[in-house]
Design a protein around this motif. Structure first.
Motif, PDB file in Angstrom:
ATOM      1  N   ALA A 122      -2.148  64.954 -50.604  1.00  0.00           N
ATOM      2  CA  ALA A 122      -3.600  64.841 -50.743  1.00  0.00           C
ATOM      3  C   ALA A 122      -4.183  63.841 -49.770  1.00  0.00           C
ATOM      4  O   ALA A 122      -5.380  63.805 -49.547  1.00  0.00           O
ATOM      5  CB  ALA A 122      -3.951  64.424 -52.174  1.00  0.00           C
ATOM      6  N   GLU A 123      -3.343  63.024 -49.160  1.00  0.00           N
ATOM      7  CA  GLU A 123      -3.816  62.036 -48.197  1.00  0.00           C
ATOM      8  C   GLU A 123      -4.477  62.706 -47.012  1.00  0.00           C
ATOM      9  O   GLU A 123      -5.374  62.152 -46.398  1.00  0.00           O
ATOM     10  CB  GLU A 123      -2.625  61.195 -47.730  1.00  0.00           C
ATOM     11  N   ASP A 124      -4.041  63.915 -46.669  1.00  0.00           N
ATOM     12  CA  ASP A 124      -4.554  64.600 -45.499  1.00  0.00           C
ATOM     13  C   ASP A 124      -5.758  65.461 -45.804  1.00  0.00           C
ATOM     14  O   ASP A 124      -6.216  66.195 -44.948  1.00  0.00           O
ATOM     15  CB  ASP A 124      -3.450  65.481 -44.885  1.00  0.00           C
ATOM     16  N   VAL A 125      -6.240  65.449 -47.022  1.00  0.00           N
ATOM     17  CA  VAL A 125      -7.348  66.306 -47.404  1.00  0.00           C
ATOM     18  C   VAL A 125      -8.630  65.482 -47.471  1.00  0.00           C
ATOM     19  O   VAL A 125      -8.705  64.497 -48.190  1.00  0.00           O
ATOM     20  CB  VAL A 125      -7.073  66.968 -48.763  1.00  0.00           C
ATOM     21  N   ASN A 126      -9.630  65.888 -46.676  1.00  0.00           N
ATOM     22  CA  ASN A 126     -10.947  65.253 -46.703  1.00  0.00           C
ATOM     23  C   ASN A 126     -10.878  63.738 -46.461  1.00  0.00           C
ATOM     24  O   ASN A 126     -11.537  62.963 -47.122  1.00  0.00           O
ATOM     25  CB  ASN A 126     -11.664  65.520 -48.035  1.00  0.00           C
ATOM     26  N   TRP A 127     -10.051  63.357 -45.485  1.00  0.00           N
ATOM     27  CA  TRP A 127      -9.949  61.939 -45.183  1.00  0.00           C
ATOM     28  C   TRP A 127     -10.327  61.646 -43.743  1.00  0.00           C
ATOM     29  O   TRP A 127      -9.914  60.663 -43.182  1.00  0.00           O
ATOM     30  CB  TRP A 127      -8.532  61.432 -45.436  1.00  0.00           C
ATOM     31  N   ARG A 128     -11.096  62.527 -43.144  1.00  0.00           N
ATOM     32  CA  ARG A 128     -11.524  62.266 -41.780  1.00  0.00           C
ATOM     33  C   ARG A 128     -12.625  61.221 -41.774  1.00  0.00           C
ATOM     34  O   ARG A 128     -13.426  61.146 -42.681  1.00  0.00           O
ATOM     35  CB  ARG A 128     -12.033  63.547 -41.117  1.00  0.00           C
ATOM     36  N   LEU A 129     -12.662  60.434 -40.712  1.00  0.00           N
ATOM     37  CA  LEU A 129     -13.736  59.454 -40.583  1.00  0.00           C
ATOM     38  C   LEU A 129     -15.058  60.162 -40.356  1.00  0.00           C
ATOM     39  O   LEU A 129     -15.118  61.117 -39.610  1.00  0.00           O
ATOM     40  CB  LEU A 129     -13.455  58.524 -39.395  1.00  0.00           C
ATOM     41  N   VAL A 179     -14.152  62.015 -26.364  1.00  0.00           N
ATOM     42  CA  VAL A 179     -13.014  62.495 -27.152  1.00  0.00           C
ATOM     43  C   VAL A 179     -13.375  62.783 -28.600  1.00  0.00           C
ATOM     44  O   VAL A 179     -12.587  63.390 -29.321  1.00  0.00           O
ATOM     45  CB  VAL A 179     -11.847  61.477 -27.103  1.00  0.00           C
ATOM     46  N   LEU A 180     -14.563  62.360 -29.029  1.00  0.00           N
ATOM     47  CA  LEU A 180     -14.939  62.533 -30.430  1.00  0.00           C
ATOM     48  C   LEU A 180     -14.903  63.989 -30.890  1.00  0.00           C
ATOM     49  O   LEU A 180     -14.382  64.276 -31.978  1.00  0.00           O
ATOM     50  CB  LEU A 180     -16.319  61.935 -30.677  1.00  0.00           C
ATOM     51  N   PRO A 181     -15.433  64.965 -30.141  1.00  0.00           N
ATOM     52  CA  PRO A 181     -15.387  66.350 -30.651  1.00  0.00           C
ATOM     53  C   PRO A 181     -13.976  66.870 -30.830  1.00  0.00           C
ATOM     54  O   PRO A 181     -13.733  67.722 -31.687  1.00  0.00           O
ATOM     55  CB  PRO A 181     -16.154  67.145 -29.578  1.00  0.00           C
ATOM     56  N   LEU A 182     -13.016  66.373 -30.053  1.00  0.00           N
ATOM     57  CA  LEU A 182     -11.634  66.825 -30.189  1.00  0.00           C
ATOM     58  C   LEU A 182     -10.984  66.278 -31.459  1.00  0.00           C
ATOM     59  O   LEU A 182      -9.963  66.800 -31.897  1.00  0.00           O
ATOM     60  CB  LEU A 182     -10.818  66.386 -28.971  1.00  0.00           C
ATOM     61  N   ALA A 183     -11.564  65.246 -32.044  1.00  0.00           N
ATOM     62  CA  ALA A 183     -11.005  64.649 -33.262  1.00  0.00           C
ATOM     63  C   ALA A 183     -11.489  65.344 -34.518  1.00  0.00           C
ATOM     64  O   ALA A 183     -11.148  64.915 -35.618  1.00  0.00           O
ATOM     65  CB  ALA A 183     -11.359  63.160 -33.312  1.00  0.00           C
ATOM     66  N   ASN A 184     -12.275  66.425 -34.377  1.00  0.00           N
ATOM     67  CA  ASN A 184     -12.829  67.118 -35.542  1.00  0.00           C
ATOM     68  C   ASN A 184     -13.534  66.117 -36.448  1.00  0.00           C
ATOM     69  O   ASN A 184     -13.099  65.860 -37.573  1.00  0.00           O
ATOM     70  CB  ASN A 184     -11.724  67.860 -36.299  1.00  0.00           C
ATOM     71  N   PRO A 185     -14.634  65.513 -35.973  1.00  0.00           N
ATOM     72  CA  PRO A 185     -15.215  64.352 -36.664  1.00  0.00           C
ATOM     73  C   PRO A 185     -15.671  64.664 -38.073  1.00  0.00           C
ATOM     74  O   PRO A 185     -16.192  65.741 -38.362  1.00  0.00           O
ATOM     75  CB  PRO A 185     -16.403  63.974 -35.765  1.00  0.00           C
ATOM     76  N   GLY A 186     -15.468  63.695 -38.941  1.00  0.00           N
ATOM     77  CA  GLY A 186     -15.926  63.805 -40.315  1.00  0.00           C
ATOM     78  C   GLY A 186     -17.327  63.254 -40.484  1.00  0.00           C
ATOM     79  O   GLY A 186     -18.056  63.027 -39.519  1.00  0.00           O
ATOM     80  N   ARG A 187     -17.711  63.004 -41.737  1.00  0.00           N
ATOM     81  CA  ARG A 187     -19.092  62.635 -42.045  1.00  0.00           C
ATOM     82  C   ARG A 187     -19.499  61.334 -41.371  1.00  0.00           C
ATOM     83  O   ARG A 187     -20.580  61.240 -40.780  1.00  0.00           O
ATOM     84  CB  ARG A 187     -19.243  62.531 -43.560  1.00  0.00           C
ATOM     85  N   TRP A 188     -18.634  60.313 -41.442  1.00  0.00           N
ATOM     86  CA  TRP A 188     -19.012  59.021 -40.894  1.00  0.00           C
ATOM     87  C   TRP A 188     -19.132  59.066 -39.383  1.00  0.00           C
ATOM     88  O   TRP A 188     -20.059  58.496 -38.799  1.00  0.00           O
ATOM     89  CB  TRP A 188     -17.991  57.964 -41.319  1.00  0.00           C
ATOM     90  N   MET A 189     -18.197  59.713 -38.726  1.00  0.00           N
ATOM     91  CA  MET A 189     -18.248  59.795 -37.274  1.00  0.00           C
ATOM     92  C   MET A 189     -19.411  60.657 -36.797  1.00  0.00           C
ATOM     93  O   MET A 189     -20.027  60.380 -35.762  1.00  0.00           O
ATOM     94  CB  MET A 189     -16.924  60.344 -36.727  1.00  0.00           C
ATOM     95  N   ARG A 190     -19.711  61.723 -37.539  1.00  0.00           N
ATOM     96  CA  ARG A 190     -20.867  62.546 -37.160  1.00  0.00           C
ATOM     97  C   ARG A 190     -22.154  61.736 -37.262  1.00  0.00           C
ATOM     98  O   ARG A 190     -23.026  61.810 -36.388  1.00  0.00           O
ATOM     99  CB  ARG A 190     -20.954  63.778 -38.063  1.00  0.00           C
ATOM    100  N   GLY A 191     -22.277  60.967 -38.331  1.00  0.00           N
ATOM    101  CA  GLY A 191     -23.457  60.127 -38.471  1.00  0.00           C
ATOM    102  C   GLY A 191     -23.546  59.075 -37.381  1.00  0.00           C
ATOM    103  O   GLY A 191     -24.633  58.818 -36.835  1.00  0.00           O
ATOM    104  N   ALA A 192     -22.398  58.473 -37.047  1.00  0.00           N
ATOM    105  CA  ALA A 192     -22.395  57.460 -35.983  1.00  0.00           C
ATOM    106  C   ALA A 192     -22.809  58.063 -34.647  1.00  0.00           C
ATOM    107  O   ALA A 192     -23.612  57.487 -33.901  1.00  0.00           O
ATOM    108  CB  ALA A 192     -21.006  56.830 -35.881  1.00  0.00           C
TER     109      ALA A 192
END
Length: 608
Positions: free
Chosen positions: A601-608, A458-471
């Protein structure tokens, strides 16, 4: 006098004839077809063949092999524990390299996914399970049911079944939900309780899970603004799915496929029908493995995704003494009520399986099985560390230390799930599922490599951010390799972890394996190959809720007459090239647009 080079023209003609022959052979349809096969498919095929050869050597150790009309002499002549482990480790390494190599293949308009899957999976089909003996436990539980015994009350290796099991688990009763047990019984029954075909037949469940996963990813990805090719590459072709899901035949593979299929039902049948049917499918997936119940949150929000933007406009920092707007509170209650309804339907379906299968839910008493059998995990490692400290002080470890640590970690997992729910339920519920699956994989009583299958699915469907991509970039190769060193090479756990971690870090030395911008476009459409503007729009037209307008997105300080940034990109060029230099529009989650919200602004650049 004849010159020395007089014979050269004839030699040149012969050489030209050879070249023409080779060119003619390369134009021959079979050879031409071979040239069209991606290099990554061949590398993965070689890796799968090495893993399969190692499993054939393990098969020669089985005592049942002598009762068959087979001659395992050749395999036994080359048999040794070190050769089995070495072949498996090299095979897994090749599969990891192949996964990295085929990433450009999935930037094509029509990636050759079926061809790659065939090359990687066919060598694994006729072999026993890879890097685990769980398949024999599955088969024994199925055999027990055919003999009229209850797996929830009958221990492993106590029934005289034809399936040899690891002595570590002897006496343990079933920890699997009732639907999984009935599926085991059906496979064993169809195979005539044969010691080999019953086990190999269990791979049909894993292949069914792969098919459901691929179908669900293709359906859901465009709706949540993710390139479906990126979703397939990360969710299906990662080495954990290939090695542990299909090779190891773990039920996590079928559970992950059914879970993503439930998300697909929610988006293909929007409204109450999608919520009901999707939640029921989540309950069935939980009947295979319980972790699937986390999916009720994204199913509810995908089926009934949006409420008006103004109703979700909670202030980022409410002023003291002022209550949130009544509309926002009502919207939150609406979201929670929908998720509660989906949870009741999913849980009700799950509980009903115990009645339909007439097995009940005896798995509850085995929830602490991994902890009791010292399965590696946070609780086990922390308990061992505490024991080492007491041993260094020459004092006995207090009784109940492991149980206390396990209860504390369980409480932290529950708290973490609550935090994830309130952070992501309204804006990116699939991120909640992905992060929750990762938290459950590491935070519960035991951690095994195949527990990450649901997270990677399910990770690709979450549009992973920097931390999740690294994980994902580190954990996918790390988890695929660790068991190869520990299970077959018989290395110590820490030694296996150190070597696998070093290899995973080396593979990411040039940048994360999982790309920053998933293959160049969100959402993936054939029309987006020329240029795309950074304008926030809803990726699909929804009847419920209102789309996000570009004016709803807060922009940084710009000049008085800002221009829209134009991003020139193609399918094969994932990195954007800025052609204007005035206004930079902040990045907003595509799923936030789907759920009708990008107002703070909470929704901007706050992906895991």
């Amino acid at each position: 006098m004849e010159k020395r080079g007089a014979a050269r023209p004839e030699g040149r003609n012969v050489k030209a004839g050879h070249v023409a022959t080779v060119q003619a052979l390369t134009r021959w349809p079979p050879f031409a077809a071979l040239r069209r096969i991606p290099a990554g498919a061949w590398v993965g095929f070689a890796g799968s063949c090495l893993v399969a050869l190692a499993q054939l050597m393990r098969l020669a150790q089985y005592p049942q092999i002598d009762t068959e009309e087979l001659d395992p002499t050749i395999l036994r002549a080359f048999l040794s524990d070190r050769s089995i482990g070495t072949l498996t480790a090299f095979g897994v390494l090749l599969l990891i390299g192949a996964w990295i190599m085929i990433r450009p293949e999935f930037t094509r308009a029509k990636p050759r996914a079926f061809m790659v899957a065939g090359f990687w999976l066919i060598p694994l089909l006729p072999i026993l399970g890879v890097l685990s003996d769980d398949y024999n436990i599955y088969a024994e539980f199925g055999w027990d049911q055919l003999q009229g015994m209850d797996p929830y009350n009958t221990g492993i290796a106590e029934t005289g079944s034809p399936f040899p099991t690891n002595g570590v688990w002897n006496g343990m009763t079933a920890a699997y939900p009732p639907l999984a047990l009935r599926l085991f019984a059906i496979i064993v029954m169809l195979a005539g309780s044969h010691w080999y075909w019953s086990v190999v037949g269990l791979r049909l469940l894993a292949l069914l899970g792969v098919g459901l996963l691929a179908w669900g990813l293709v359906k859901v990805a465009p709706v949540v603004g993710v390139d479906w090719r990126f979703a397939l590459w990360l969710g299906v072709f990662n080495p954990v799915v290939i090695v542990h899901g299909v090779g190891g035949m773990h039920v996590d593979m079928l559970m992950a496929g059914m879970t993503v299929a439930a998300l697909a039902v929610a988006v293909t049948k929007p409204g109450w029908r999608g919520l009901i049917w999707g939640s029921m499918l989540v309950g069935l997936a939980a009947g295979v493995k319980q972790h699937a119940l986390l999916a009720v949150v994204p199913v509810a929000m995908l089926a009934l995704p949006a409420v008006p933007v103004t109703m979700l406009a909670l202030p980022d920092r409410p002023q003291p003494g002022r209550r949130p707007p009544a509309e926002a509170v009502a919207a939150w209650w609406r979201i929670i009520s929908r998720i509660t309804l989906a949870g009741l339907i999913g849980l009700g379906t799950f509980l009903a399986l115990g009645l339909v299968t007439r097995l009940g839910h005896g798995w509850v008493k085995e929830l602490d099985t991994p902890a009791r059998y010292d399965t590696p995990g946070p609780a086990t490692l922390i308990s061992h560390a505490i024991g080492s400290v007491y041993a260094a002080l020459d004092r006995p470890t207090p009784e109940g230390t492991t149980e206390l640590v396990r209860q504390i970690i369980l409480g932290l997992v529950v708290f973490g799930l609550l935090v994830l729910f309130f952070r992501y339920a309204r804006t990116n519920p699939i991120q909640f599922l992905a992060a929750g699956a990762l938290l459950a994989a590491f935070g519960l009583s035991g951690t095994r490599e195949w527990y990450l299958i649901l997270w990677l699915a399910v990770l690709p469907l979450a549009n992973p951010g920097r931390w999740m991509r690294g994980a994902a970039s580190l954990l996918a190769p790390f988890m695929a390799l660790t068991a190869a060193f520990h299970s077959y090479q018989y290395w110590w756990v820490l030694e296996s972890v150190h070597v696998a971690a070093g290899i995973a870090i080396a593979l990411n030395a040039g940048g994360w394996i999982v790309p920053r911008r998933p293959f160049g476009q969100l959402p993936a459409t054939a029309e987006a190959e020329s240029s795309v503007e950074l304008v926030v729009e809803s990726p699909v037209a929804l009847e419920i809720g209102s789309p996000v307008e570009p004016t709803d997105v807060p922009s940084r300080e710009t000049e008085t007459a800002p221009e829209v940034v134009s991003v020139s990109q193609t399918v094969l060029d994932p990195e954007p090239v800025l052609t204007s230099q005035t206004q930079i529009v902040p990045e907003v989650e595509p799923t936030a647009a789907l759920f009708g919200r990008a107002d703070s602004a909470e929704d901007v650049n706050w992906r895991l």
